[in-house]
Motif scaffolding. Structure first.
Motif, PDB file in Angstrom:
ATOM      1  N   VAL A 134       4.390  15.596 -15.675  1.00 19.04           N
ATOM      2  CA  VAL A 134       4.202  14.150 -15.581  1.00 19.04           C
ATOM      3  C   VAL A 134       5.265  13.419 -16.411  1.00 19.04           C
ATOM      4  O   VAL A 134       5.777  12.389 -16.021  1.00 19.04           O
ATOM      5  CB  VAL A 134       2.770  13.761 -16.045  1.00 19.04           C
ATOM      6  N   ARG A 135       5.621  14.037 -17.553  1.00 19.20           N
ATOM      7  CA  ARG A 135       6.626  13.401 -18.408  1.00 19.20           C
ATOM      8  C   ARG A 135       7.952  13.248 -17.686  1.00 19.20           C
ATOM      9  O   ARG A 135       8.637  12.242 -17.812  1.00 19.20           O
ATOM     10  CB  ARG A 135       6.844  14.231 -19.673  1.00 19.20           C
ATOM     11  N   ASP A 188       0.833  -1.202   0.000  1.00 16.54           N
ATOM     12  CA  ASP A 188       0.000   0.000   0.000  1.00 16.54           C
ATOM     13  C   ASP A 188       0.875   1.263   0.000  1.00 16.54           C
ATOM     14  O   ASP A 188       0.680   2.179  -0.808  1.00 16.54           O
ATOM     15  CB  ASP A 188      -0.907  -0.051   1.241  1.00 16.54           C
ATOM     16  N   LYS A 189       1.867   1.280   0.906  1.00 16.96           N
ATOM     17  CA  LYS A 189       2.743   2.457   1.016  1.00 16.96           C
ATOM     18  C   LYS A 189       3.530   2.674  -0.270  1.00 16.96           C
ATOM     19  O   LYS A 189       3.678   3.802  -0.727  1.00 16.96           O
ATOM     20  CB  LYS A 189       3.723   2.263   2.181  1.00 16.96           C
ATOM     21  N   LEU A 222       2.159   7.077  -6.545  1.00 17.90           N
ATOM     22  CA  LEU A 222       1.100   8.017  -6.913  1.00 17.90           C
ATOM     23  C   LEU A 222       1.513   9.449  -6.573  1.00 17.90           C
ATOM     24  O   LEU A 222       1.311  10.381  -7.351  1.00 17.90           O
ATOM     25  CB  LEU A 222      -0.194   7.653  -6.179  1.00 17.90           C
ATOM     26  N   ARG A 223       2.136   9.597  -5.391  1.00 23.72           N
ATOM     27  CA  ARG A 223       2.559  10.941  -4.954  1.00 23.72           C
ATOM     28  C   ARG A 223       3.583  11.538  -5.897  1.00 23.72           C
ATOM     29  O   ARG A 223       3.605  12.742  -6.115  1.00 23.72           O
ATOM     30  CB  ARG A 223       3.114  10.881  -3.532  1.00 23.72           C
ATOM     31  N   ARG A 224       4.426  10.681  -6.467  1.00 19.83           N
ATOM     32  CA  ARG A 224       5.445  11.179  -7.394  1.00 19.83           C
ATOM     33  C   ARG A 224       4.774  11.879  -8.562  1.00 19.83           C
ATOM     34  O   ARG A 224       5.242  12.890  -9.051  1.00 19.83           O
ATOM     35  CB  ARG A 224       6.289  10.022  -7.926  1.00 19.83           C
ATOM     36  N   TYR A 225       3.661  11.293  -9.034  1.00 25.47           N
ATOM     37  CA  TYR A 225       2.951  11.907 -10.159  1.00 25.47           C
ATOM     38  C   TYR A 225       2.184  13.137  -9.705  1.00 25.47           C
ATOM     39  O   TYR A 225       2.122  14.133 -10.395  1.00 25.47           O
ATOM     40  CB  TYR A 225       2.003  10.891 -10.807  1.00 25.47           C
TER      41      TYR A 225
END
Lengths: 86, 174
Positions: B155-156, B139-140, B146-149
């Motif tokens: 986004v690229r 999960d982590k 997800l947080r990175r995006y």
């Protein structure tokens, strides 16, 4: 002491009233030793109807983790008294 | 190693799809046939207790307030959500669940709890702890990705970083 007993009787009769409305059964047939899982004819929807009504009546929160500990009508009365006295 | 990665990768996708599918079918077969999964998740994001702002709820759901407004319009019409303007600051709109909304939200939580209960049922305390730790780590990790995006303006650039990291990992393995 008498005050506490009065409060308990008041909460008990209100909890039983809500329960009897949800289950559409006479309040006199509901005693405080009855167990939710085995003695009372709740389906899961009716159980949450009852729980939400109790929450709204007393302005308290009864999350599932807490409900797991509630086995009898008496237990529910205890929880309501505990949460409302906070 | 390759086989294990493939097995885990397929299982993750299958679990995700099947949980959503089961949830959808249980909704269609149950008391709340008029709710879609997305609507049920909106109710869950609002939660059964305090009123919430549109902004915070949209943020939690990862959607724009415009998209949320359309969803809330429908849920108000269906009788699951109550919407009102803040008494002091009229610019703020607060939403909360009606009695039926609370009922749907709690029944849905119950669905997830029962699923979890059955998954854990066959294990002793030690195994349960072990399973929960593993799931927590997965999960982590996924949340971190997800947080990175989310936190990136570009986004690229993030995708390119992921590609670089993967190349590095492959070189290390190879």
């Amino acid at each position: 002491m008498a005050d506490q007993e009065n409060l308990r009787e008041k909460v008990k009769s209100e909890v039983i009233r809500i329960m009897s409305e949800t289950l559409e059964m006479p309040a006199e047939e509901i005693t405080s030793d009855l167990e939710f899982n085995t003695d009372l004819p709740f389906d899961s929807l009716q159980l949450y109807e009852f729980v939400i009504d109790v929450e709204e009546t007393y302005n308290i929160r009864l999350p599932d983790e807490l409900l797991d500990e509630v086995k009898t009508v008496d237990d529910m009365v205890d929880v309501v008294i505990k949460l409302t006295s906070k | 190693m390759q086989d294990e990665e493939e097995q885990l990768s397929q299982a993750l996708v299958r679990i995700f799809e099947n949980v959503v599918l089961t949830e959808e079918k249980s909704l269609q077969a149950g008391y709340f046939k008029d709710l879609s999964i997305a609507e049920m998740h909106t109710l869950t994001a609002i939660g059964p207790y305090d009123a919430r702002t549109m902004t915070k709820t949209a943020e939690d759901l990862g959607i724009t307030t415009g998209t949320l407004t359309v969803a809330i319009d429908r849920l108000v019409k269906k009788g699951y959500v109550h919407r009102e303007r803040d008494k002091k600051d009229k610019r703020i709109v607060r939403i909360s669940l009606t009695h039926n909304g609370k009922l749907a939200c709690r029944m849905n939580s119950k669905f997830h709890r029962v699923l979890a209960k059955h998954i854990l049922a066959g294990y002793d305390d030690d195994d349960r702890k072990h399973i929960l730790n593993l799931v927590d780590e997965v999960d982590k990790y996924v949340e971190q990705q997800l947080r990175r995006y989310d936190s990136s303006d570009n986004v690229r650039a993030t995708a390119s970083q992921v590609a670089k990291d993967t190349t590095k990992e492959n070189k290390k393995d190879g």
